[in-house]
Motif scaffolding. Structure first.
Motif, mmCIF file in Angstrom:
data_model
loop_
_atom_site.group_PDB
_atom_site.id
_atom_site.type_symbol
_atom_site.label_atom_id
_atom_site.label_comp_id
_atom_site.label_asym_id
_atom_site.label_seq_id
_atom_site.Cartn_x
_atom_site.Cartn_y
_atom_site.Cartn_z
ATOM 1 N N GLY A 111 24.813 33.563 2.098
ATOM 2 C CA GLY A 111 25.274 34.813 1.603
ATOM 3 C C GLY A 111 24.131 35.312 0.765
ATOM 4 N N LEU A 112 24.604 36.528 0.302
ATOM 5 C CA LEU A 112 23.846 37.502 -0.697
ATOM 6 C C LEU A 112 24.408 37.594 -1.797
ATOM 7 N N TYR A 113 23.523 37.588 -3.086
ATOM 8 C CA TYR A 113 24.009 37.851 -4.388
ATOM 9 C C TYR A 113 23.103 38.733 -5.081
ATOM 10 N N LEU A 114 23.667 40.002 -5.342
ATOM 11 C CA LEU A 114 22.746 40.887 -5.756
ATOM 12 C C LEU A 114 22.952 41.013 -7.391
ATOM 13 N N GLU A 115 21.889 41.035 -8.119
ATOM 14 C CA GLU A 115 21.768 41.631 -9.512
ATOM 15 C C GLU A 115 20.562 42.294 -9.525
ATOM 16 N N GLU A 116 20.386 42.708 -11.027
ATOM 17 C CA GLU A 116 19.090 43.895 -10.948
ATOM 18 C C GLU A 116 17.942 43.247 -10.716
ATOM 19 N N GLY A 117 17.256 43.969 -9.620
ATOM 20 C CA GLY A 117 16.016 43.695 -9.122
ATOM 21 C C GLY A 117 15.949 42.382 -8.192
ATOM 22 N N THR A 118 16.967 41.619 -7.946
ATOM 23 C CA THR A 118 16.966 40.550 -7.378
ATOM 24 C C THR A 118 17.925 40.232 -6.254
ATOM 25 N N VAL A 119 17.635 39.729 -5.095
ATOM 26 C CA VAL A 119 18.534 39.328 -3.970
ATOM 27 C C VAL A 119 18.534 37.816 -4.043
ATOM 28 N N GLY A 120 19.602 37.082 -4.318
ATOM 29 C CA GLY A 120 19.641 35.898 -4.353
ATOM 30 C C GLY A 120 20.290 35.432 -2.893
ATOM 31 N N ILE A 121 19.696 34.313 -2.259
ATOM 32 C CA ILE A 121 20.091 33.821 -0.832
ATOM 33 C C ILE A 121 20.852 32.701 -1.217
ATOM 34 N N THR A 122 22.097 32.653 -0.916
ATOM 35 C CA THR A 122 23.105 31.578 -1.503
ATOM 36 C C THR A 122 23.653 30.830 -0.321
ATOM 37 N N PHE A 123 23.875 29.554 -0.723
ATOM 38 C CA PHE A 123 24.823 28.459 0.267
ATOM 39 C C PHE A 123 25.826 27.753 -0.840
ATOM 40 N N ARG A 124 26.986 28.101 -0.167
ATOM 41 C CA ARG A 124 28.057 27.554 -1.137
ATOM 42 C C ARG A 124 28.140 28.009 -2.668
ATOM 43 N N GLY A 125 27.748 29.202 -2.847
ATOM 44 C CA GLY A 125 27.834 29.762 -4.111
ATOM 45 C C GLY A 125 26.515 29.336 -4.884
ATOM 46 N N ASP A 126 25.621 28.513 -4.445
ATOM 47 C CA ASP A 126 24.145 28.325 -5.156
ATOM 48 C C ASP A 126 23.198 29.221 -4.721
ATOM 49 N N VAL A 127 22.401 29.910 -5.603
ATOM 50 C CA VAL A 127 21.252 30.835 -5.242
ATOM 51 C C VAL A 127 20.206 29.686 -4.832
ATOM 52 N N LEU A 128 19.499 29.764 -3.647
ATOM 53 C CA LEU A 128 18.539 28.785 -3.450
ATOM 54 C C LEU A 128 17.181 29.384 -3.126
ATOM 55 N N VAL A 129 17.304 30.697 -2.926
ATOM 56 C CA VAL A 129 15.853 31.460 -2.772
ATOM 57 C C VAL A 129 16.236 32.750 -3.203
ATOM 58 N N SER A 130 15.263 33.460 -4.179
ATOM 59 C CA SER A 130 15.500 34.748 -4.707
ATOM 60 C C SER A 130 14.487 35.510 -4.238
ATOM 61 N N VAL A 131 14.776 36.895 -3.975
ATOM 62 C CA VAL A 131 13.824 37.813 -3.464
ATOM 63 C C VAL A 131 13.959 38.907 -4.736
ATOM 64 N N LEU A 132 12.470 38.941 -5.166
ATOM 65 C CA LEU A 132 12.411 40.060 -6.272
ATOM 66 C C LEU A 132 11.841 41.381 -5.837
ATOM 67 N N ALA A 133 12.256 42.385 -6.288
ATOM 68 C CA ALA A 133 11.867 43.673 -5.813
ATOM 69 C C ALA A 133 11.199 44.371 -7.182
ATOM 70 N N ALA A 134 10.090 44.511 -7.505
ATOM 71 C CA ALA A 134 9.488 45.253 -8.778
ATOM 72 C C ALA A 134 8.666 46.679 -8.644
ATOM 73 N N VAL A 135 8.803 47.305 -9.368
ATOM 74 C CA VAL A 135 8.042 48.744 -9.564
ATOM 75 C C VAL A 135 7.415 48.820 -10.797
ATOM 76 N N PRO A 136 6.190 49.495 -10.979
ATOM 77 C CA PRO A 136 5.562 49.740 -12.202
ATOM 78 C C PRO A 136 6.567 50.420 -13.162
ATOM 79 N N ARG A 137 6.486 49.728 -14.331
ATOM 80 C CA ARG A 137 6.918 50.161 -15.671
ATOM 81 C C ARG A 137 6.511 51.622 -15.963
ATOM 82 N N GLU A 138 7.279 52.669 -16.449
ATOM 83 C CA GLU A 138 6.735 53.760 -16.591
ATOM 84 C C GLU A 138 5.989 53.538 -18.134
ATOM 85 N N GLY A 139 4.778 54.065 -18.165
ATOM 86 C CA GLY A 139 3.918 53.947 -19.346
ATOM 87 C C GLY A 139 3.273 52.528 -19.553
ATOM 88 N N ALA A 140 3.433 51.678 -18.446
ATOM 89 C CA ALA A 140 2.783 50.499 -18.587
ATOM 90 C C ALA A 140 1.291 50.580 -18.331
#
Length: 369
Positions: A340-369
């Protein structure tokens, strides 16, 4: 609740950590007597961990680096086992699909662009990405792919594979090889990378947890790498990482974390219709990782230093990144039904039986950084 096998596994680790070698050996022998690894999949999983603990007892150097293990155990090279894993294990293929959807979204709509891939391997992900972009009618007119990898052989295979697919889909493509661990790239190379065609998109799939454990001027190597990547001015960064702590956790806690994580991975694998030889090959891939995580005594020699998504986000934020929003509009909807897929801010968790086993993170430059 812990089973008798769990108790024996933990007791063997406690004996090993306390230098009670004879007691550790006797405890492992008691565990082995309870196992029927030929017939019971769960027992095969216990055998993987018992083998890693046995290696821990062999001496100060412990387990061998997973990507050099075939030189000792006579099995297939780890990169070849990884190919089989990508073919059969939906955790990996789902992470690949999510990451490529994010990369495609960063790249679409541009006449030219550069994709910097850290740990490109043999270019499998890029080939899938180019075909997906072509199918969506979103190919740029020209794409530069910069592949960073310590293996020159893999880089040659990646270049040939990616150029072949570029010709297949009618894309003008330049491939640049950087044969080095990313943390060892010199200042001149980083300076040259600032001159690549824009926009720049960065991908690192199951690569950054291999960054060597060292500090330069008080900065951890993986923090330094992310800061250098930020200095290149990318429009987006996509990371794929196992969602588990094998980096800072003490040895006993690391064993528990590894058991929870890999036993779930093995359970997933055992639910799939995978030929026996392929199943054994995939478990050998992960078994070598367990050897490294659990069986290595000398901390400086460990290779598989996974971190959960929260830790990677702390590093990304220190480097000047923030989360990319709107992931629900980008994520593919047709992943394998076993995960399954579990979405939270900036992250997609790949899950099996409710446990996140792999995370995909999507980041962009922070304004002013």
């Amino acid at each position: 609740m812990r089973t008798p096998k769990d108790e024996l596994l933990l007791r063997a680790m406690d004996h090993a950590l306390s230098a009670r070698t004879l007691e550790a050996v006797e405890t492992l022998a008691a565990l082995y007597r309870l196992l029927d690894a030929e017939r019971i999949p769960e027992d095969e999983n216990y055998a993987v961990f018992a083998t890693a603990l046995s290696r821990r007892l062999e001496g100060a150097t412990g387990a061998l680096h997973p990507y050099r293990a075939s030189e000792v155990d006579g099995g297939a090279p780890q990169i070849e086992l990884f190919r089989r894993l990508m073919k059969h294990l939906p955790l990996a293929s789902a992470a690949d699909a999510v990451a490529n959807a994010l990369l495609a979204d960063f790249l679409r709509g541009h006449a030219e662009a550069t994709l910097l891939d850290v740990g490109i391997g043999q270019g499998r992900q890029e080939c899938n990405l180019l075909r997906a972009l072509a199918k969506a009618g979103a190919l740029p007119r020209h794409l530069t792919v910069v592949g960073v990898d310590p293996s020159g052989t893999s880089l040659v295979e990646a270049r040939d594979a990616v150029l072949a697919v570029a010709e297949e889909v009618g894309l003008s493509l330049e491939f640049v090889k950087l044969e080095s661990p990313v943390e060892d790239l010199d200042a001149a190379t980083w300076a040259a990378l600032r001159g690549v065609k824009r926009p720049l998109v960065v991908n690192a799939a199951f690569a950054l947890h291999h960054v060597a454990e060292k500090e330069t001027s008080g900065v951890e190597a993986r923090d330094a790498v992310l800061s250098r990547l930020a200095s290149l001015g990318p429009v987006g960064v996509v990371l794929c990482e196992p969602h588990v702590d094998h980096h800072r956790a003490p040895a006993r806690e690391r064993l528990i974390n590894a058991w929870h994580h890999f036993s779930r991975v093995f359970q997933l694998l055992d639910t799939l219709e995978v030929p026996g030889a392929e199943r054994r090959a995939i478990k050998r891939f992960f078994g070598r990782e367990v050897d490294d995580i659990v069986g290595t005594v000398n901390e400086s020699e460990r290779c598989e230093r996974h971190e959960p998504a929260t830790a990677w986000w702390e590093r990304l934020q220190r480097a000047g990144f923030t989360s990319r929003g709107g992931l629900e509009t980008v994520c593919p909807g047709d992943v394998h039904p076993a995960v399954g897929l579990y979405l939270e801010e900036g992250t997609v968790g790949i899950t099996f039986r409710g446990d996140v086993l792999v995370s995909v993170l999507a980041a962009v430059p922070r304004e002013g950084a």
